[in-house]
Design a protein around this motif. Structure first.
Motif, mmCIF file in Angstrom:
data_model
loop_
_atom_site.group_PDB
_atom_site.id
_atom_site.type_symbol
_atom_site.label_atom_id
_atom_site.label_comp_id
_atom_site.label_asym_id
_atom_site.label_seq_id
_atom_site.Cartn_x
_atom_site.Cartn_y
_atom_site.Cartn_z
ATOM 1 N N ASN A 199 56.657 77.873 64.582
ATOM 2 C CA ASN A 199 57.784 77.091 65.113
ATOM 3 C C ASN A 199 58.902 77.948 65.701
ATOM 4 O OD1 ASN A 199 58.349 77.916 62.413
ATOM 5 N ND2 ASN A 199 60.008 76.449 62.293
ATOM 6 N N VAL A 200 58.875 79.260 65.464
ATOM 7 C CA VAL A 200 59.902 80.134 66.052
ATOM 8 C C VAL A 200 59.320 81.111 67.066
ATOM 9 C CG1 VAL A 200 61.357 79.970 64.003
ATOM 10 C CG2 VAL A 200 59.741 81.868 64.206
ATOM 11 N N SER B 31 58.216 80.757 70.137
ATOM 12 C CA SER B 31 58.749 80.655 71.495
ATOM 13 C C SER B 31 60.135 81.290 71.598
ATOM 14 C CB SER B 31 58.799 79.194 71.947
ATOM 15 O OG SER B 31 59.622 78.424 71.092
ATOM 16 N N VAL B 32 60.940 81.147 70.562
ATOM 17 C CA VAL B 32 62.278 81.754 70.540
ATOM 18 C C VAL B 32 62.172 83.274 70.545
ATOM 19 C CG1 VAL B 32 64.422 81.994 69.226
ATOM 20 C CG2 VAL B 32 63.287 79.771 69.364
ATOM 21 N N VAL B 33 61.250 83.791 69.747
ATOM 22 C CA VAL B 33 61.043 85.243 69.684
ATOM 23 C C VAL B 33 60.558 85.771 71.034
ATOM 24 C CG1 VAL B 33 59.641 87.072 68.639
ATOM 25 C CG2 VAL B 33 60.609 85.268 67.203
ATOM 26 N N ASP C 281 61.030 84.488 73.973
ATOM 27 C CA ASP C 281 62.129 84.426 74.924
ATOM 28 C C ASP C 281 63.064 85.625 74.753
ATOM 29 O OD1 ASP C 281 63.721 82.896 76.970
ATOM 30 O OD2 ASP C 281 65.199 82.908 75.360
ATOM 31 N N GLY C 282 63.267 86.015 73.509
ATOM 32 C CA GLY C 282 64.170 87.136 73.232
ATOM 33 C C GLY C 282 63.629 88.484 73.659
ATOM 34 N N SER D 110 55.135 81.347 77.845
ATOM 35 C CA SER D 110 56.457 81.587 77.275
ATOM 36 C C SER D 110 57.108 82.840 77.852
ATOM 37 C CB SER D 110 56.359 81.719 75.747
ATOM 38 O OG SER D 110 55.884 80.522 75.163
#
Length: 265
Positions: free
Chosen positions: A72-73, A75-77, A79-80, A107
């Motif tokens: 669940n995280v 995509s955030v990682v 992006d970073g 992503s």
């Protein structure tokens, strides 16, 4: 070759310990980052690996970067670290359940070498069953490196990605089912007077030995069952009781339920 880990939970920790213990690469070539700095500090103190201050530093210093974060995280990682992975072409290695190579590629703003690995929790005891797949940018030498790294904590093989959802259930979820079976065998022994620690040891060793025989024998499991079941004996009584209470159906339903959940991740 250097390898970095973004996320240092139980799975990443087991893999790192396996790598160091097997001496397949030096601890000085391993880098780790986790928001919980206590995890990386403890691992560095125990194993001698390097701590990084953020995910982008992992990318900068690693030829291979293991994305050991929850699905669940992810995509955030991604992006970073997107810009840094475009600048330095580290091989991205994801162990996030349910997230495909296509998901990882989409992503990012660019093409990248991507490997997807599905290990299981038995890596903590060096007995993992892992599978991997890779996109077309990954070389044979890079695949061999991944086989060496994950081979340090068990068995690993390359499979088609379309088998990953089922593999994730058979190898990723079923350890929990096996733990349940072992614990219930032990509890039944406790009910009849055996101490729990003794019962657990006997049950776990028996399940481990049974699995070893299935792997090393040329016989199917039911042939082995027949070898244990003497006519009119105790084992056949237990087998029939399991069947009467729906053992096979319960296992099938558990696998199917986990498989359906994987599709929704």
């Amino acid at each position: 070759m250097t390898i970095g880990f973004i996320g240092c939970g139980n799975m990443a920790g087991a893999i790192i310990k396996g790598i160091v213990k097997s001496n397949c690469i030096n601890a000085s070539d391993i880098f780790a980052y986790d928001k919980d700095t206590a995890k990386t500090e403890a691992m560095s103190a125990e194993l001698g690996i390097n701590i990084c201050s953020d995910a982008n530093e992992i990318i900068e210093k690693s030829d291979f970067t293991v994305l050991a974060v929850k699905p669940n995280v992810l995509s955030v990682v991604l992006d970073g670290i997107n810009l840094k992975t475009q600048e330095k072409q580290t091989v991205l290695v994801s162990i996030a359940a349910g997230k495909t190579i296509e998901f990882i590629r989409n992503s990012l703003s660019h093409s990248n070498k991507i490997i997807r690995v599905m290990p299981n929790i038995n890596a903590m005891a060096g007995g993992a069953c892992s599978a991997y797949c890779a996109n077309n940018y990954v070389t044979d030498d890079e695949k061999a490196f991944i086989e060496k790294i994950f081979g340090a904590v068990g068995e690993i093989c390359e499979i088609s990605e379309n088998y990953f959802p089922l593999f994730g259930v058979v190898a990723g979820c079923s350890p929990a089912f096996a733990y349940m079976f072992i614990d219930e065998i032990a509890r039944a022994a406790v009910k009849n007077g055996m101490p729990k620690d003794m019962a657990l040891k006997f049950a776990a060793q028996t399940v481990m030995g049974s699995a070893k025989l299935v792997l090393e024998s040329d016989k199917q499991p039911y042939q082995l069952i027949d070898m244990v079941c003497s006519p009119g004996g105790t084992t056949i009584e237990g087998v029939l009781a399991l069947q009467e209470k729906g053992f096979e159906n319960a296992v099938h339903k558990a696998v199917q339920a986990a498989f359906e959940k994987d599709k929704k991740l």
